[in-house]
Design a protein around this motif. Structure first.
Motif, mmCIF file in Angstrom:
data_model
loop_
_atom_site.group_PDB
_atom_site.id
_atom_site.type_symbol
_atom_site.label_atom_id
_atom_site.label_comp_id
_atom_site.label_asym_id
_atom_site.label_seq_id
_atom_site.Cartn_x
_atom_site.Cartn_y
_atom_site.Cartn_z
ATOM 1 N N LYS A 151 31.638 38.646 42.273
ATOM 2 C CA LYS A 151 31.072 39.550 43.282
ATOM 3 C C LYS A 151 32.197 40.145 44.133
ATOM 4 O O LYS A 151 32.161 41.312 44.489
ATOM 5 C CB LYS A 151 30.051 38.852 44.180
ATOM 6 N N ILE A 177 28.764 37.281 38.469
ATOM 7 C CA ILE A 177 27.920 37.439 39.667
ATOM 8 C C ILE A 177 26.562 36.796 39.409
ATOM 9 O O ILE A 177 25.980 36.967 38.338
ATOM 10 C CB ILE A 177 27.713 38.943 39.979
ATOM 11 N N ALA A 185 22.613 40.725 44.591
ATOM 12 C CA ALA A 185 23.705 39.770 44.374
ATOM 13 C C ALA A 185 23.668 38.726 45.483
ATOM 14 O O ALA A 185 23.517 39.061 46.658
ATOM 15 C CB ALA A 185 25.042 40.498 44.375
ATOM 16 N N ASP A 284 28.850 44.937 46.081
ATOM 17 C CA ASP A 284 28.360 44.638 44.730
ATOM 18 C C ASP A 284 29.240 45.451 43.769
ATOM 19 O O ASP A 284 29.954 46.365 44.182
ATOM 20 C CB ASP A 284 26.881 45.020 44.590
#
Lengths: 293, 293
Positions: A151, A177, A185, A284
């Protein structure tokens, strides 16, 4: 699982474990706590790959800028200890700020170039704080492997660069992620979101998914088109305030020129976003492999 | 003694030695080669204190500024290998520039404050180059002890600060300055001196010796007086061009104000000089312990 708070205790515990088995490998999962399933996946990956899994929990003041959320960053030690144990940690290291910085540090580890765009541009000094504390943790724990979530893709690239340049004897293991079922996320900062912001924040993963699909199907071709599509989709959420939308090669993180064809790159291409919802800044990203995956 | 040129070979050799005796300690003597008796004294100190003595020989380009003597820095590998072996080295590491910097480094270790005066002021960027390469060598060799000569007193202070701030698991062992019989501090750069410069360069050690004596006998009392006396004595050599004459506390290296009484300091006081003779820049220093030695 043991929880320790001082460097001496941690070194002693690791020393004892290594004495019992000299060939035991050490895995480090550095975190800022408030553990979620993303962190748990890192700890599980470490458990599979290494013999002694050390999780550090430390909200590192020097990676926060003025006006950022150091003071309010969520903390829950009891829950973190349970989560670390459930995921398979052997040792949890919970140093105080005084333990990590008994005096204000005069020494910084600084990576250039890889840190200049994306979050590095929005958060000056942030990555110097990250590389400095990660360097300290590497010296304290002396891990064979260290696990980081994708991430923070730029963080992974920056740490890899530091390890390469400074000959740290550690292998960085980037891990995928982890997302909520609806696509958001996982992030410790998600708790800041109001229900309305939480709903609108889905636009991040959706914009990445739809843009990646558009690239792969040939609907769009260039970095400029991808940036435009991402920006347009994010714009459909009225609460979203874009910090950056960037298309860069990975792991060098040089931004691609607008006319560059994404699928014709030799390397992976990173599409990365930072977007604010109210006071909460979320990030993200997704990677596109060369010539499609 | 073995000589190795790659990081992989060095790690393998150390690994084998550690495998034979897990408790063997490692001592590192980082040098730029052209070894003299100062270096030999470091290697002998390492031999006394540690089980595996590693000497690195590397003229580190990133600690030289533009117009400095990187290209012309004296090199003599065959003589160095003999000298290292005679002094007791077990391993000599002779990496090429490409081995240490396969790509230009994007990562630097930088120490602030301790680097701002003395040689740091005259040689901008020098200490970033030193701390970066020493950090790399620490990661490559993973020594328990590292040995540095006090001729570069600021270098000792800077490395100690780096080790403290970044939690390197190594103990720095500062070793005394080694001098010719006539007082000249040993330096690889002494070979640059013409016979006349060589004679006049004796003024460095003489100025330090006489000023220290004047402080200890109460003839002079303050940092300002010491600086004046040093400057006056050095001025007696017509070829000497002063770069700096400084009186600072050690190891913090904050310059003492002119009116400060040297013997009334809680900490050691460093009298440090950098003086040019022709193109050759020499440094020398001495420490004065609190309340006299």
């Amino acid at each position: 699982m043991k929880a320790v708070r001082t460097i001496a205790e941690l070194r002693e515990q690791i020393g004892e474990m290594k004495a019992a088995s000299a060939k035991a490998t050490i895995g480090l999962v550095p975190t800022m706590g408030y553990l979620h399933q993303g962190h748990a996946s890192l700890i599980r990956a470490a458990k599979v790959k290494t013999d002694i899994v050390v999780v550090s929990i430390f909200v590192n003041p020097i990676q926060f800028g003025p006006g950022e959320d150091f003071e309010t960053y969520p903390r829950d030690e009891a829950r973190d200890l349970a989560a670390a144990e459930a995921a398979g940690a052997d040792l949890v290291f919970l140093p105080s700020v005084d333990t990590m910085y008994p005096k204000p540090t005069k020494t910084k580890i600084a990576v250039s170039e890889v840190t200049s765009g994306l979050c590095g541009a929005s958060r000056p000094g942030h990555f110097d704080g990250v590389t400095t504390v990660v360097g300290k943790l590497f010296h304290i724990v002396q891990p064979d492997y260290a696990f980081f979530g994708m991430k923070d893709a730029q963080q992974v690239a920056v740490i890899e660069q530091m390890v390469y340049d400074l000959n740290f004897n550690v292998t960085i293991v980037p891990c995928p992620i982890i997302r909520e079922e609806d696509g958001l996320a996982l992030s410790s900062r998600n708790v800041y979101l109001s229900p309305e912001e939480r709903t609108q924040a889905l636009v991040l993963s959706r914009s990445l998914r739809e843009t990646k699909e558009a690239v792969k199907t040939g609907q769009i071709r260039t970095a400029g088109e991808a940036k435009e599509l991402l920006t347009q989709i994010i714009g459909e959420s009225p609460l979203a305030v874009i910090d950056y939308v960037e298309i860069a090669n990975f792991p060098e993180l040089s931004p691609l020129a607008a006319e560059t064809a994404i699928l014709e790159q030799e390397e992976s291409v990173l599409m990365a976003l930072a977007v604010k919802f109210g006071k909460t800044r979320l990030i993200d990203n997704c990677l596109i492999q060369p010539k499609g995956e």
